[in-house]
Write a protein that holds these residues in place. Structure first.
Motif, PDB file in Angstrom:
ATOM      1  N   VAL A 112       0.858  -1.183   0.000  1.00  0.00           N
ATOM      2  CA  VAL A 112       0.000   0.000   0.000  1.00  0.00           C
ATOM      3  C   VAL A 112       0.895   1.235   0.000  1.00  0.00           C
ATOM      4  CG1 VAL A 112      -1.728   1.316   1.257  1.00  0.00           C
ATOM      5  CG2 VAL A 112      -1.832  -1.179   1.265  1.00  0.00           C
ATOM      6  N   ILE A 113       0.687   2.084  -0.985  1.00  0.00           N
ATOM      7  CA  ILE A 113       1.399   3.353  -1.033  1.00  0.00           C
ATOM      8  C   ILE A 113       0.380   4.447  -0.747  1.00  0.00           C
ATOM      9  CG2 ILE A 113       2.636   4.997  -2.483  1.00  0.00           C
ATOM     10  CD1 ILE A 113       3.879   2.649  -3.912  1.00  0.00           C
ATOM     11  N   SER A 114       0.650   5.221   0.277  1.00  0.00           N
ATOM     12  CA  SER A 114      -0.264   6.269   0.691  1.00  0.00           C
ATOM     13  C   SER A 114       0.281   7.624   0.274  1.00  0.00           C
ATOM     14  CB  SER A 114      -0.456   6.213   2.206  1.00  0.00           C
ATOM     15  OG  SER A 114      -1.356   7.198   2.627  1.00  0.00           O
ATOM     16  N   ASN A 115      -0.568   8.402  -0.319  1.00  0.00           N
ATOM     17  CA  ASN A 115      -0.261   9.763  -0.719  1.00  0.00           C
ATOM     18  C   ASN A 115      -1.229  10.670   0.024  1.00  0.00           C
ATOM     19  OD1 ASN A 115       0.090  12.198  -2.218  1.00  0.00           O
ATOM     20  ND2 ASN A 115       0.764  11.006  -3.978  1.00  0.00           N
ATOM     21  N   THR A 116      -1.069  11.956  -0.066  1.00  0.00           N
ATOM     22  CA  THR A 116      -1.998  12.849   0.622  1.00  0.00           C
ATOM     23  C   THR A 116      -3.394  12.814   0.007  1.00  0.00           C
ATOM     24  OG1 THR A 116      -1.301  14.696  -0.770  1.00  0.00           O
ATOM     25  CG2 THR A 116      -0.198  14.444   1.361  1.00  0.00           C
ATOM     26  N   LYS A 117      -3.491  12.490  -1.279  1.00  0.00           N
ATOM     27  CA  LYS A 117      -4.781  12.492  -1.963  1.00  0.00           C
ATOM     28  C   LYS A 117      -5.315  11.101  -2.286  1.00  0.00           C
ATOM     29  CE  LYS A 117      -4.055  16.952  -4.151  1.00  0.00           C
ATOM     30  NZ  LYS A 117      -4.028  17.680  -5.415  1.00  0.00           N
ATOM     31  N   TYR A 118      -4.474  10.080  -2.304  1.00  0.00           N
ATOM     32  CA  TYR A 118      -4.940   8.760  -2.734  1.00  0.00           C
ATOM     33  C   TYR A 118      -4.099   7.652  -2.117  1.00  0.00           C
ATOM     34  CZ  TYR A 118      -1.029   9.272  -5.983  1.00  0.00           C
ATOM     35  OH  TYR A 118       0.205   9.474  -6.524  1.00  0.00           O
ATOM     36  N   TRP A 119      -4.625   6.426  -2.271  1.00  0.00           N
ATOM     37  CA  TRP A 119      -3.883   5.206  -1.965  1.00  0.00           C
ATOM     38  C   TRP A 119      -3.676   4.451  -3.261  1.00  0.00           C
ATOM     39  CZ3 TRP A 119      -8.215   5.521   1.664  1.00  0.00           C
ATOM     40  CH2 TRP A 119      -7.827   5.770   2.964  1.00  0.00           C
ATOM     41  N   MET A 120      -2.591   3.745  -3.346  1.00  0.00           N
ATOM     42  CA  MET A 120      -2.369   2.794  -4.428  1.00  0.00           C
ATOM     43  C   MET A 120      -2.206   1.435  -3.772  1.00  0.00           C
ATOM     44  SD  MET A 120      -0.098   4.890  -7.268  1.00  0.00           S
ATOM     45  CE  MET A 120       1.295   3.928  -6.975  1.00  0.00           C
ATOM     46  N   LEU A 121      -3.152   0.545  -4.051  1.00  0.00           N
ATOM     47  CA  LEU A 121      -3.115  -0.802  -3.501  1.00  0.00           C
ATOM     48  C   LEU A 121      -2.539  -1.719  -4.564  1.00  0.00           C
ATOM     49  CD1 LEU A 121      -6.729  -0.946  -2.015  1.00  0.00           C
ATOM     50  CD2 LEU A 121      -4.668  -0.069  -0.958  1.00  0.00           C
ATOM     51  N   ILE A 123      -1.822  -5.166  -6.107  1.00  0.00           N
ATOM     52  CA  ILE A 123      -2.288  -6.545  -6.107  1.00  0.00           C
ATOM     53  C   ILE A 123      -1.169  -7.451  -6.607  1.00  0.00           C
ATOM     54  CG2 ILE A 123      -4.089  -8.092  -6.971  1.00  0.00           C
ATOM     55  CD1 ILE A 123      -5.037  -5.778  -5.147  1.00  0.00           C
ATOM     56  N   SER A 124      -0.380  -6.955  -7.520  1.00  0.00           N
ATOM     57  CA  SER A 124       0.820  -7.633  -8.006  1.00  0.00           C
ATOM     58  C   SER A 124       1.860  -6.551  -8.272  1.00  0.00           C
ATOM     59  CB  SER A 124       0.519  -8.446  -9.270  1.00  0.00           C
ATOM     60  OG  SER A 124       0.167  -7.589 -10.328  1.00  0.00           O
ATOM     61  N   LYS A 125       3.005  -6.959  -8.764  1.00  0.00           N
ATOM     62  CA  LYS A 125       4.097  -6.007  -8.946  1.00  0.00           C
ATOM     63  C   LYS A 125       3.742  -4.871  -9.907  1.00  0.00           C
ATOM     64  CE  LYS A 125       9.000  -5.685  -9.925  1.00  0.00           C
ATOM     65  NZ  LYS A 125      10.222  -6.409 -10.225  1.00  0.00           N
ATOM     66  N   GLY A 126       3.047  -5.169 -10.975  1.00  0.00           N
ATOM     67  CA  GLY A 126       2.735  -4.148 -11.964  1.00  0.00           C
ATOM     68  C   GLY A 126       1.284  -3.718 -11.988  1.00  0.00           C
ATOM     69  N   GLN A 127       0.458  -4.195 -11.058  1.00  0.00           N
ATOM     70  CA  GLN A 127      -0.965  -3.879 -11.077  1.00  0.00           C
ATOM     71  C   GLN A 127      -1.373  -3.225  -9.768  1.00  0.00           C
ATOM     72  OE1 GLN A 127      -3.459  -7.320 -11.382  1.00  0.00           O
ATOM     73  NE2 GLN A 127      -5.257  -6.134 -11.876  1.00  0.00           N
ATOM     74  N   PHE A 128      -1.921  -2.032  -9.873  1.00  0.00           N
ATOM     75  CA  PHE A 128      -2.365  -1.337  -8.679  1.00  0.00           C
ATOM     76  C   PHE A 128      -3.798  -0.847  -8.855  1.00  0.00           C
ATOM     77  CE2 PHE A 128      -0.477   2.057 -11.215  1.00  0.00           C
ATOM     78  CZ  PHE A 128      -1.420   3.063 -11.119  1.00  0.00           C
ATOM     79  N   ILE A 129      -4.422  -0.584  -7.730  1.00  0.00           N
ATOM     80  CA  ILE A 129      -5.765  -0.020  -7.711  1.00  0.00           C
ATOM     81  C   ILE A 129      -5.654   1.359  -7.085  1.00  0.00           C
ATOM     82  CG2 ILE A 129      -8.101  -0.259  -6.818  1.00  0.00           C
ATOM     83  CD1 ILE A 129      -7.534  -3.293  -6.719  1.00  0.00           C
ATOM     84  N   TYR A 130      -6.156   2.328  -7.796  1.00  0.00           N
ATOM     85  CA  TYR A 130      -6.131   3.719  -7.350  1.00  0.00           C
ATOM     86  C   TYR A 130      -7.403   3.988  -6.553  1.00  0.00           C
ATOM     87  CZ  TYR A 130      -6.683   8.793  -7.842  1.00  0.00           C
ATOM     88  OH  TYR A 130      -6.878  10.118  -7.611  1.00  0.00           O
ATOM     89  N   ILE A 131      -7.238   4.489  -5.325  1.00  0.00           N
ATOM     90  CA  ILE A 131      -8.390   4.826  -4.492  1.00  0.00           C
ATOM     91  C   ILE A 131      -8.157   6.206  -3.883  1.00  0.00           C
ATOM     92  CG2 ILE A 131      -9.766   4.182  -2.485  1.00  0.00           C
ATOM     93  CD1 ILE A 131      -8.990   1.280  -3.077  1.00  0.00           C
ATOM     94  N   PRO A 132      -8.957   7.193  -4.301  1.00  0.00           N
ATOM     95  CA  PRO A 132      -8.813   8.532  -3.712  1.00  0.00           C
ATOM     96  C   PRO A 132      -9.314   8.548  -2.269  1.00  0.00           C
ATOM     97  CG  PRO A 132     -10.465   8.522  -5.470  1.00  0.00           C
ATOM     98  CD  PRO A 132      -9.925   7.156  -5.365  1.00  0.00           C
ATOM     99  N   LYS A 133      -8.784   9.440  -1.487  1.00  0.00           N
ATOM    100  CA  LYS A 133      -9.144   9.509  -0.072  1.00  0.00           C
ATOM    101  C   LYS A 133     -10.396  10.350   0.182  1.00  0.00           C
ATOM    102  CE  LYS A 133      -4.589   8.616   1.788  1.00  0.00           C
ATOM    103  NZ  LYS A 133      -3.512   9.051   2.679  1.00  0.00           N
ATOM    104  N   ASN A 134     -10.898  11.028  -0.829  1.00  0.00           N
ATOM    105  CA  ASN A 134     -12.061  11.881  -0.634  1.00  0.00           C
ATOM    106  C   ASN A 134     -13.384  11.235  -1.048  1.00  0.00           C
ATOM    107  OD1 ASN A 134     -11.727  11.896  -3.379  1.00  0.00           O
ATOM    108  ND2 ASN A 134     -11.735  14.107  -3.591  1.00  0.00           N
ATOM    109  N   ILE A 135     -13.426   9.923  -1.212  1.00  0.00           N
ATOM    110  CA  ILE A 135     -14.650   9.257  -1.666  1.00  0.00           C
ATOM    111  C   ILE A 135     -15.508   8.737  -0.512  1.00  0.00           C
ATOM    112  CG2 ILE A 135     -13.657   8.603  -3.876  1.00  0.00           C
ATOM    113  CD1 ILE A 135     -13.317   5.746  -2.727  1.00  0.00           C
TER     114      ILE A 135
END
Length: 150
Positions: A112-121, A123-135
């Motif tokens: 999990v990579i956390s940024n001030t505006k979003y998370w990147m989860l 699932i594998s080395k080259g595949q991530f899911i973008y999730i904004p923190k304001n939803i």
């Protein structure tokens, strides 16, 4: 089950994520190419190797970033930019996009990579899911999701 607002990843944000990820990973290479370009600059025009290498050293970062820009905005990535609805419970994350629903268990999240505006989860080395923190509708939902992914 906790539901969130619908969101979508914009092309601008995706391009920015890809370019910053590449820069963080390969900053040393771009610096090395720039230094070599400066070292060969006095020999520019004397022989064909020095001329080629100087031009290549200075143009390499621009060519790579241009390539990544067009790659990130290609038609192959159109599903990434579609509207997504996120819901989750104590163990799973459900993503609904284009009529398809995906279930992701919290154990399958590798990083999990956390940024001030979003998370990147990741699932594998080259595949991530973008999730904004304001939803999230409430701080309680935000904290529950944060606990789930951590």
């Amino acid at each position: 089950m906790i539901h969130t607002k619908k969101y979508s990843l914009t092309k601008k944000d995706y391009t920015k994520i890809i370019l910053l990820k590449r820069l963080k990973k390969s900053w040393w290479l771009y610096l090395f190419m720039f230094v070599l370009g400066i070292l060969y600059l006095p020999k520019f025009g004397e022989d064909s190797f020095s001329t080629f290498f100087t031009i290549f050293s200075f143009s390499y970062p621009f060519v790579m970033f241009t390539y990544l820009y067009f790659w990130a905005n290609s038609k192959d990535h159109q599903p990434i930019f579609s509207e997504t609805h996120l819901s989750f419970d104590n163990e799973n994350i459900y993503l609904k996009r284009n009529g398809n629903e995906s279930k992701i268990t919290s154990n399958s999240i590798q990083k999990v990579i956390s940024n001030t505006k979003y998370w990147m989860l990741y699932i594998s080395k080259g595949q991530f899911i973008y999730i904004p923190k304001n939803i999230f509708y409430s701080n309680e939902d935000y904290n529950k999701f944060s606990a789930l992914i951590n």
